[in-house]
Write an enzyme that holds these catalytic residues in place. Structure first.
Site: not given
Ligand code: FPP
Length: 245
Positions: A17, A34, A128
């Site tokens: 997050d 992201h 893994l």
């Molecule tokens: C949450 O941060 C994150 C996500 C919803 C997406 C997670 C995706 C990645 C880390 C990209 C790569 C992943 C793979 C497996 C290739 P948020 O957008 O909710 O952040 P915020 O709380 O600050 O708004």
């Protein structure tokens, strides 16, 4: 179950997050966060390989994430495609077995095909086990397990009176893997957000304010050290656990 004083976890689960806030603090679009989060994904895999941690489960896209603005969902889908095209070779060489969990039917066919190919190509690896939860929710997992067990009962292959925890546990996603020992959630929120609800029953929870793109080796070491200081009691008293009952 024999209680153990926590050492190296067999299975780490992560709610990644804080990508959006990381980008907003830099006055950049959320998609930029992201993309930066991908580096932390690589870091988490390297960390698990270094410490011989067997299983890593990442919450990449929840069932609720579809409700985000259309451009952000689109950017995430493009990121998944690019990540699958770029990262699978290296994961394959590292001996990582990739598995996607969740309702994959909702994804476009280019993404589904890449996911299936990545799973097939790496299925024999054992260095893994990397589980990537996409369009996943812990309640969805419970619903699909309930459907399976109801079908068995309807087909008279199962007596409802014989259903116990072990029988049900065998029907959830990742039933063939140990439950998470440690859940890490980055980004400052302190909740489970519908991730692996059944499997997290006895998991140690570690919450950090660090935003996901800022997670590096030192930050993962911090989570591991914190875990190693905990005494896992599994319902027993501390005296019983320390006496090795
Ligand atoms: C949450 O941060 C994150 C996500 C919803 C997406 C997670 C995706 C990645 C880390 C990209 C790569 C992943 C793979 C497996 C290739 P948020 O957008 O909710 O952040 P915020 O709380 O600050 O708004």
């Amino acid at each position: 179950m024999k209680p153990d004083v926590a050492s190296v976890p067999q299975h780490i689960a992560i709610i990644m997050d804080g990508n959006g806030r990381w980008a907003e603090r830099r006055h950049r679009p959320r998609a930029f966060g992201h993309r930066a989060g991908q580096k932390a994904v690589r870091e988490s895999v390297a960390f698990c390989l270094r410490h011989s941690i067997q299983v890593l489960s990442l919450f990449a896209f929840s069932s609720e994430n579809w409700h985000r603005p259309e451009d952000e969902v689109g950017a995430l889908m493009n990121l998944f495609i690019r990540a699958l095209d770029r990262e699978v070779d290296e994961l394959d060489q590292q001996g990582v077995c990739i598995r996607f969990i969740g309702d994959l039917d909702a994804f476009s066919s280019p993404i589904r095909t890449r996911m299936q190919q990545a799973m097939q190509r790496t299925q024999a690896h054992q260095q893994l086990y990397l589980n990537i939860a996409v369009n996943y929710g812990g309640r969805w997992d419970m619903v699909q397990a309930a459907r399976k067990i109801a079908r068995l009962a309807t087909d008279e292959q199962l007596d409802p009176a014989s259903i116990d925890e072990a029988r049900l546990a065998g029907l959830f996603c990742l039933a063939d893997q140990p439950n998470p020992d440690l859940l890490i959630r980055t980004g400052g929120e302190r909740r489970i957000s519908n991730f692996m609800l059944w499997q997290l029953a006895y998991t140690e929870l570690y919450f950090t304010d660090t935003l996901w793109p800022d997670m590096n080796e030192q930050a993962f070491e911090g989570a591991l050290t914190d875990f190693q200081l905990r005494v896992r009691r599994f319902g027993q008293t501390t005296a019983q656990v320390t006496a090795g009952a």
